[in-house]
Design an enzyme around this catalytic site. Structure first.
Site, PDB file in Angstrom:
ATOM      1  N   VAL A 162       1.104  -1.496   0.084  1.00 22.13           N
ATOM      2  CA  VAL A 162      -0.131   0.049   0.245  1.00 22.13           C
ATOM      3  C   VAL A 162       0.579   1.239   0.149  1.00 22.13           C
ATOM      4  CG1 VAL A 162      -1.866  -1.075   1.294  1.00 22.13           C
ATOM      5  CG2 VAL A 162      -0.398  -0.163   2.639  1.00 22.13           C
ATOM      6  N   GLU A 163       0.793   1.923  -0.787  1.00 19.97           N
ATOM      7  CA  GLU A 163       1.282   2.901  -1.328  1.00 19.97           C
ATOM      8  C   GLU A 163       0.916   4.281  -2.872  1.00 19.97           C
ATOM      9  OE1 GLU A 163       4.994   2.646  -3.580  1.00 19.97           O
ATOM     10  OE2 GLU A 163       4.820  -0.323  -2.952  1.00 19.97           O
ATOM     11  N   TRP A 164       0.908   5.956  -2.044  1.00 18.16           N
ATOM     12  CA  TRP A 164       0.405   6.634  -3.108  1.00 18.16           C
ATOM     13  C   TRP A 164       0.626   6.010  -4.984  1.00 18.16           C
ATOM     14  CZ3 TRP A 164      -3.506   7.303  -1.512  1.00 18.16           C
ATOM     15  CH2 TRP A 164      -4.460   7.767   0.556  1.00 18.16           C
TER      16      TRP A 164
END
Length: 300
Positions: free
Chosen positions: A132-134
């Site tokens: 999960v990351e932008w």
């Protein structure tokens, strides 16, 4: 003694033991700020299509203990090298786990259907990873709300565990952790990225399980750069986690905890020594104190 010689000696003292653990591995752009990760006894890599064709026997010969392998992304992308890497790592005797890269513009249920279709349910595999990351610079640049992100994560984490029978790992970076994850999912194992500083300087989190400490690692069997990672604990903790006897996220043992080596059994009320406990040894780890709030930086 001249100052340069003193500095050289200090540097050798700091890095020597770590380099001795993995003499065949190196870093094209080593950073002093991650020296603690280099000292960890159990280290591995993470790979995707960008590493090209991998000679897994050479990777194993270099001492690689684990590999996280990209499997799926969003709701319609399968890494083209996943199946080959999955089979190659197993054949070489490297513990391997699959990871799914989340797209925030795709519904969680679509992503669940996709990774269930492609992530194997191998009983000998490591737990799966939710990445999960932008998505800066991609087609999916929209930042969802904190509540929406957490809800999607809950759905996908539960589905990964149901699918594989193993508690997933959460991979994240500095900015996403600060925006979304501080104080959340504290009993899950965290795999954190920091390539230029100790984790305690970058994350408001008391503990970590995996540390991605460089993106410019060099490992025999892989052409060019590869991410290198460290496991937080001991050989016994790593083995027990793989066997399902130790939850690295909560730091809890399933069943009785092994006896610490060298500890004398406590005396009973009658003055006789208690019987020895069964099991091996374990290094007890006391998590560092909670670090102060920090400001996200562009460099990690």
């Amino acid at each position: 003694m001249a100052l340069p010689a003193v500095l050289a000696g200090l540097l050798a003292a700091l890095t020597g033991p770590a380099e001795a653990l993995y003499p065949k591995k190196s870093d094209a752009a080593p950073h002093h700020g991650v020296r603690d990760a280099r000292r960890q006894a159990i280290q591995g890599i993470d790979v995707s299509r960008w590493q090209g064709e991998i000679d897994w026997e050479k990777v194993a010969d270099a001492g690689t203990r684990f590999a996280f392998i990209k499997a799926t992304e969003g709701g319609d992308h399968l890494d083209p090298n996943f199946r080959r890497n999955w089979a190659g790592a197993k054949k070489a005797g490297i513990a391997r786990g699959a990871y799914h890269f989340v797209w925030w513009c795709r519904p969680a249920k679509e992503q669940v259907r996709w990774f269930k279709r492609h992530i194997p349910r191998d009983p000998d595999a490591l737990p799966p990873v939710l990445d999960v990351e932008w998505q800066n610079g991609s087609q999916c640049t929209r930042k969802v709300s904190r509540e929406d992100a957490l809800e999607k994560m809950r759905i996908m984490l539960a589905a990964l565990q149901e699918h594989t029978g193993k508690k997933p790992i959460i991979y994240t970076d500095i900015n996403f952790h600060e925006d979304i994850l501080e104080g959340e999912f504290n009993d899950y194992p965290y795999w954190l990225r920091s390539t230029a500083a100790p984790l305690k300087h970058r994350y408001n989190r008391e503990k970590w399980e995996f540390w991605q400490f460089t993106t410019t690692g060099r490992v025999p069997g892989i052409t060019g750069d590869v991410d290198r990672n460290a496991f937080f604990g001991s050989e016994q903790q790593f083995a027990a986690w793989r066997e399902g006897r130790f939850d690295i996220g909560s730091r809890k043992w399933r069943g009785s905890e092994p006896r610490v080596a060298g500890r004398k059994p406590p005396a009973t009320a009658a003055g006789n020594r208690a019987p020895k406990a069964a099991g091996g040894t374990i290094l007890r780890m006391t998590p560092p104190g909670k670090v102060p709030q920090r400001t996200a930086r562009n460099d990690d």
